[in-house]
Enzyme design. Structure first.
Site, short mmCIF file in Angstrom:
data_model
loop_
_atom_site.label_atom_id
_atom_site.label_comp_id
_atom_site.label_asym_id
_atom_site.label_seq_id
_atom_site.Cartn_x
_atom_site.Cartn_y
_atom_site.Cartn_z
N GLU A 49 1.90 -6.61 1.27
CA GLU A 49 3.09 -5.78 1.53
C GLU A 49 4.05 -6.38 2.54
O GLU A 49 5.10 -5.80 2.82
CB GLU A 49 2.63 -4.39 1.99
CG GLU A 49 1.83 -3.69 0.91
CD GLU A 49 1.35 -2.31 1.31
OE1 GLU A 49 0.95 -2.14 2.48
OE2 GLU A 49 1.36 -1.42 0.44
N TRP B 9 -3.45 2.62 -5.27
CA TRP B 9 -4.32 1.82 -6.15
C TRP B 9 -5.74 1.70 -5.60
O TRP B 9 -6.58 1.03 -6.18
CB TRP B 9 -3.73 0.41 -6.33
CG TRP B 9 -3.88 -0.49 -5.11
CD1 TRP B 9 -3.70 -0.16 -3.81
CD2 TRP B 9 -4.25 -1.88 -5.11
NE1 TRP B 9 -3.89 -1.24 -2.99
CE2 TRP B 9 -4.24 -2.32 -3.76
CE3 TRP B 9 -4.58 -2.81 -6.10
CZ2 TRP B 9 -4.55 -3.64 -3.39
CZ3 TRP B 9 -4.89 -4.11 -5.72
CH2 TRP B 9 -4.88 -4.51 -4.38
N ASP B 10 -6.01 2.34 -4.46
CA ASP B 10 -7.27 2.08 -3.76
C ASP B 10 -8.52 2.41 -4.57
O ASP B 10 -9.63 1.94 -4.25
CB ASP B 10 -7.31 2.83 -2.42
CG ASP B 10 -6.17 2.42 -1.50
OD1 ASP B 10 -5.02 2.35 -1.98
OD2 ASP B 10 -6.41 2.16 -0.31
N LYS C 186 -0.22 -9.83 4.53
CA LYS C 186 -0.92 -8.71 5.15
C LYS C 186 -2.38 -8.66 4.67
O LYS C 186 -3.29 -8.34 5.40
CB LYS C 186 -0.20 -7.42 4.75
CG LYS C 186 -0.82 -6.16 5.28
CD LYS C 186 -0.03 -4.96 4.81
CE LYS C 186 -0.52 -3.68 5.44
NZ LYS C 186 0.19 -2.51 4.91
N GLN C 187 -2.55 -8.94 3.37
CA GLN C 187 -3.88 -8.80 2.76
C GLN C 187 -3.96 -9.74 1.55
O GLN C 187 -2.94 -10.30 1.15
CB GLN C 187 -4.10 -7.37 2.32
CG GLN C 187 -3.18 -6.91 1.21
CD GLN C 187 -3.01 -5.41 1.17
OE1 GLN C 187 -2.09 -4.87 1.80
NE2 GLN C 187 -3.87 -4.73 0.44
O1 IFM Z 1 -3.05 0.84 -0.97
C1 IFM Z 1 -3.09 0.38 0.34
C2 IFM Z 1 -2.34 -0.91 0.43
O2 IFM Z 1 -2.93 -1.92 -0.35
C3 IFM Z 1 -2.25 -1.38 1.86
N1 IFM Z 1 -1.62 -0.37 2.66
C4 IFM Z 1 -2.34 0.89 2.66
C5 IFM Z 1 -2.49 1.42 1.25
C6 IFM Z 1 -3.31 2.70 1.26
O3 IFM Z 1 -4.63 2.44 1.64
#
Ligand code: IFM
Length: 560
Positions: A254, A115-116, A375-376
């Site tokens: 994640e 999804w980046d 994580k984010q």
């Molecule tokens: O898409 C990301 C995800 O949000 C976090 N882990 C790495 C992926 C690839 O950059």
């Protein structure tokens, strides 16, 4: 083999000229023939260098951001621009390719598409919309595969894969090696169904910034409709709560794959997913309603869209469920508030670097699923994507009355429980902190994000490829946050809020076929629409509506 007559003390120079073509390029049928023709045309290295420099200059002059007063940030912004350009530039517009999260620089994620692009495409929208169109077409060509995936999983519409390669099937791993413990474990990350929301988000942004209705009529609308259909079939109505639940998904965080102790992967009512589904459904309806009667008719016939289905999307969009506690904190997913608090200080003291807390906890025989940690950015991504006002409107439409300072409260709550295990995380938190007026924290996080690949912030991942999301995102943040460039309406709007030590910024952008050049200084702003089909162009500067005359510089005093 070369045979050269060599003489003592006399230099011999060998020039190797290489030409590479790929059959992935639609214009190329026989790569070898094209390569040979190109080599035959080449004169020598110096000439090739000159041509290359010229091609680079044209692109660079358009894309460069000039920062006065901060040499370090300037260098890093240009470093990021460079790495994005070697990954995707107007030269790639005819390729059938997405933008991999680690560029073309390394083998991490085996070049899969995630999804980046959500973080990457805003930068391309304003400079090279043809690149965005090509990336969206890459998804369109795989729409049938996404429809099959939905069907195979018991849903309607299109379910795009979390990680995919050239044939568009789901390729996310199902087991994950934990380098801390050396053990393999289950991996549910494919349940990040929000990937299709990112595609819808990119479609809507592309349409708004480029105004490319032909693309939407032919390709974009079908993708939007099929994504809506997928989510509508995934929603379950709860009579008691009078709202819709979405279950068996993961949000962008994640670290949380399931509820504590559950044998099944997936969570219910991930707030990011639910709010973005609500946004997407109302945006799709808005797109449809703004079309002319003929256009509507065309789409109705082609995609079998009827009023009943639109009504259902409208209903879902206003009735999706999230949970909010008495402090106005929106629960990341159903059950998050019941999880245990982690002793962050103890873990920091014990391990130092805890950005991959998931691996640390699993190696200790514990599970990140049991704790309030991330994580984010997850819920906070709503505010990053939509901006504060639009996110607020959606939440109210969904029926939530929140305290006046709820964005600040949610920011403080979640940032305190986030380990920034993804480079994307600091970018999002820096963006929000700045908008919230937390300038010191924002600047620290921004500089960390801007230095991610320079210093290999994750201790080894840069060698596997640069991080495109954070690279493009930090560059775009100069415009979207420090200059408050907002392209989500019908006219561009700007209202600079430069970092206190910056003396100025210059940049270009294109909005709906009008090209703008902007120079912002501490006290003044200059803007010119130097290329446009229109003679008078409207922009909003710090709330004031300005009528620009094509080709004439407009100056504004920012201290008024
Ligand atoms: O898409 C990301 C995800 O949000 C976090 N882990 C790495 C992926 C690839 O950059």
């Amino acid at each position: 083999d070369f045979r050269v007559e060599a003489r003592k003390g006399k230099e011999i120079v060998l020039e190797k000229l290489v030409s590479i073509y790929t059959s992935q390029d639609k214009k190329v049928t026989i790569p070898e023939k094209h390569s040979r023709m190109a080599i035959d045309k080449m004169i020598n290295y110096d000439r090739e260098l000159e041509l290359s420099a010229r091609a680079w200059k044209n692109i660079w002059d358009e894309l460069d951001i000039n920062v006065a007063g901060d040499r370090k940030a300037q260098k890093l912004i240009r470093l990021h621009l460079y790495h994005m350009l070697v990954t995707a530039s107007p030269h790639h517009k005819d390729l059938d390719a997405g933008i991999p999260p680690r560029g073309l620089h390394g083998e991490a994620y085996r070049g899969h598409i995630f999804w980046d692009e959500l973080y990457i495409l805003p930068l391309y929208n304003i400079h090279f919309p043809e690149v965005v169109k090509s990336v969206l077409m890459y998804r369109f060509r795989r729409l049938d595969r996404a429809k099959d995936a939905a069907r195979e999983n018991g849903f309607r519409g299109a379910m795009f894969p979390w990680q995919s390669g050239s044939d568009g099937r789901e390729e996310t791993q199902i087991v994950h090696l934990n380098p801390v413990s050396g053990k393999w474990g289950e991996d549910y990350s494919r349940l990040q169904r929000h990937v299709s929301l990112a595609i819808a988000f990119n479609l809507c942004n592309y349409y708004n910034v480029s105004g490319d209705k032909a693309f939407m009529m032919k390709y974009g609308s079908e993708m939007l409709f099929e994504i809506c259909r997928f989510w509508a079939s995934k929603c379950e109505y709860d009579r008691e709560k009078e709202g819709y639940h979405i279950s068996k998904v993961m949000g962008p965080d994640e670290f949380h794959e399931k509820l504590p102790g559950s044998k099944e992967g997936g969570l219910t009512d991930n707030a990011y997913t639910n709010v973005m589904v609500s946004w997407m459904m109302s945006k799709t309806i808005e797109f449809f309603e703004k079309l002319g009667e003929d256009e509507k008719e065309k789409l109705r016939n082609k995609y079998k869209i009827n009023d009943e289905e639109l009504e259902r999307w409208r209903h879902i969009s206003s009735q999706l469920l999230v949970r909010v506690n008495d402090d106005g904190i929106i629960e990341q997913f159903r059950g998050y508030f019941d999880l245990k608090e982690l002793d962050w200080d103890a873990y920091r003291e014990k391990y130092g670097d805890i950005h991959r807390l998931d691996r640390i906890l699993k190696a200790e025989g514990k599970s990140p699923d049991d704790y309030k940690l991330a994580k984010q950015a997850d819920l906070l991504m709503v505010f990053y994507n939509l901006g504060f006002e639009k996110a607020d409107r959606i939440l109210r439409k969904m029926g939530y009355e929140l305290p006046g300072d709820y964005i600040r409260r949610n920011f403080d709550y979640y940032i305190a429980r986030t380990s920034h295990g993804s480079t994307l995380s600091r970018l999002v938190h820096a963006d929000l902190a700045y908008r919230l007026g937390d300038y010191e924290k924002a600047w620290r996080m921004y500089m960390e994000a801007l230095s991610s690949d320079l210093v290999d912030i994750q201790g080894g991942t840069t060698g596997e490829g640069i991080h495109c999301g954070v690279m493009a995102g930090t560059v775009y943040m100069v415009l979207s946050v420090f200059c408050r460039l907002d392209l989500s309406g019908d006219e561009p709007s700007l209202c600079p809020d430069l970092p206190s030590h910056w003396k100025g910024v210059k940049f270009n952008f294109t909005f709906r076929d009008t090209h703008f050049r902007v120079a912002i200084f501490r006290e003044t702003l200059e803007i010119i629409a130097d290329k446009s089909l229109k003679e008078k162009i409207k922009v909003h500067i710090c709330g004031e509506k300005i009528n620009l005359e094509r080709g004439r510089i407009f100056k504004m005093n920012l201290n008024k």
